[in-house]
Design an enzyme around this catalytic site. Sequence first.
Site, PDB file in Angstrom:
ATOM      1  N   LEU A 115       0.826  -1.212   0.000  1.00 48.31           N
ATOM      2  CA  LEU A 115       0.000   0.000   0.000  1.00 48.31           C
ATOM      3  C   LEU A 115       0.862   1.266   0.000  1.00 48.31           C
ATOM      4  O   LEU A 115       0.410   2.333   0.368  1.00 48.31           O
ATOM      5  CB  LEU A 115      -0.952  -0.006   1.203  1.00 48.31           C
ATOM      6  CG  LEU A 115      -1.965  -1.159   1.195  1.00 48.31           C
ATOM      7  CD1 LEU A 115      -2.889  -1.079   2.402  1.00 48.31           C
ATOM      8  CD2 LEU A 115      -2.803  -1.158  -0.080  1.00 48.31           C
ATOM      9  N   ASP A 162       3.496   4.959  -7.498  1.00 44.62           N
ATOM     10  CA  ASP A 162       3.189   5.126  -6.073  1.00 44.62           C
ATOM     11  C   ASP A 162       3.368   6.576  -5.630  1.00 44.62           C
ATOM     12  O   ASP A 162       2.555   7.130  -4.891  1.00 44.62           O
ATOM     13  CB  ASP A 162       4.105   4.239  -5.217  1.00 44.62           C
ATOM     14  CG  ASP A 162       3.993   2.784  -5.612  1.00 44.62           C
ATOM     15  OD1 ASP A 162       3.051   2.433  -6.336  1.00 44.62           O
ATOM     16  OD2 ASP A 162       4.868   1.999  -5.195  1.00 44.62           O
TER      17      ASP A 162
HETATM   18  C1  GLA Z   1       5.641  -1.194  -6.669  1.00 43.74           C
HETATM   19  C2  GLA Z   1       6.413  -0.080  -7.369  1.00 43.74           C
HETATM   20  C3  GLA Z   1       5.537   0.611  -8.417  1.00 43.74           C
HETATM   21  C4  GLA Z   1       4.881  -0.401  -9.355  1.00 43.74           C
HETATM   22  C5  GLA Z   1       4.240  -1.544  -8.565  1.00 43.74           C
HETATM   23  C6  GLA Z   1       3.747  -2.659  -9.462  1.00 43.74           C
HETATM   24  O1  GLA Z   1       4.598  -0.669  -5.922  1.00 43.74           O
HETATM   25  O2  GLA Z   1       6.850   0.872  -6.440  1.00 43.74           O
HETATM   26  O3  GLA Z   1       6.313   1.539  -9.137  1.00 43.74           O
HETATM   27  O4  GLA Z   1       5.794  -0.883 -10.305  1.00 43.74           O
HETATM   28  O5  GLA Z   1       5.126  -2.117  -7.624  1.00 43.74           O
HETATM   29  O6  GLA Z   1       2.724  -2.217 -10.271  1.00 43.74           O
END
Ligand code: GLA
Length: 363
Positions: A115, A162
């Site tokens: 998360l 994220d």
């Molecule tokens: C992690 C990474 C993101 C993305 C997700 C998979 O959360 O930080 O940049 O690549 O995995 O979608």
Amino acid sequence: MSSFEAIFGNPPEVEERAPGRVNLLGEHTDYNDGYVLPIAIEQQTSVSMRRSSRTRYALYSETLDDIVYFTLGKSPEEHFATYVYGCLLEAQAAGVEVPVLDIYIQSNVPMGAGLSSSAALEVAALRALRALTGFSLDDVRIAQLAQRAEIQYAGVRCGIMDQMASSLAGTKQALLLDTRTLERRLVSLPPASAVLVLDSGVARTLATSGYNQRRAECEEAARQLGVSTLRDVQEVSLADALPEPLRRRVRHIVSENARVLRAAECDNAEEFGMLMNASHLSLRDDYEVSVPQLDQLVALLQAHPDVYGARLTGAGFGGACVALCKLGLLQQISEAVLRDYSSMGLKGRVLVPPTLGAIEPHS
Ligand code: GLA
């Protein structure tokens, strides 16, 4: 007296917050210049700061009850501190005059569940630095600096989803983001639906190494296909000439991008849910980032009559599942699913919405 003052002896000058996120669709597409559809969650991280007259930075984490001292010349060893350390250095490289600081972190974003507790920490730290120094950084720039901090100093070659979600998304609508151009728009959830996130209880042990390996595979596939990134592959059949597992990796990225774009246009919960189910299969079989416990939990969610669709969320290798559910039924759904999950000897819990988090898994 504030908690900050109890630790550092003076009140903070600034306090800023940033949320975690859950990704509804578009997994592992961001480092391929593709599309993602995250939404912010209610849980947030707060970072408070005060200029210090000492020579070392002092960083306290309330969750870990740990204080770390460092200078900008040498990375701290504690993992949580490297995120803040990286943000300070990236901000400095961007022109911010970073004073020595006392820093206090408080967070209720679940850690290690997929998360984005790390992005929430990075964005909150950069926001606090912006507020303290008055240096002009817009929210996209903050996300970019935060992503660089994570890549350079925390060792994960992550995409920008994220940090963009933490910096720009809200909890009411999802953020459709083109990670190549950073064009974005808000997308409403289908009518009468709500998001549920359940933790599988499996720690994401392989997340860093497996993640970097997937990224390297995508880069190799793009190289062999003669494109700069897999975003530029429109047809899955173009990957037929590639050796396995590259062919399957490409199939996931191409189909996942298409699912995000379809979901962003659909106002029908059943269709949205089917896209989530298809995403899980693709992550399990083509991208190979699921684990058996996540598959179990996703299957239980998918089998529930009031769930439209479910899939693993985040990087995978453990962590959480996201489900699109009928509005108003989250409590019943989570109780039933976690009861069945625990009868398999597994222990899950509700992560989102936090108001349901008090539900104890039945054992
Ligand atoms: C992690 C990474 C993101 C993305 C997700 C998979 O959360 O930080 O940049 O690549 O995995 O979608």
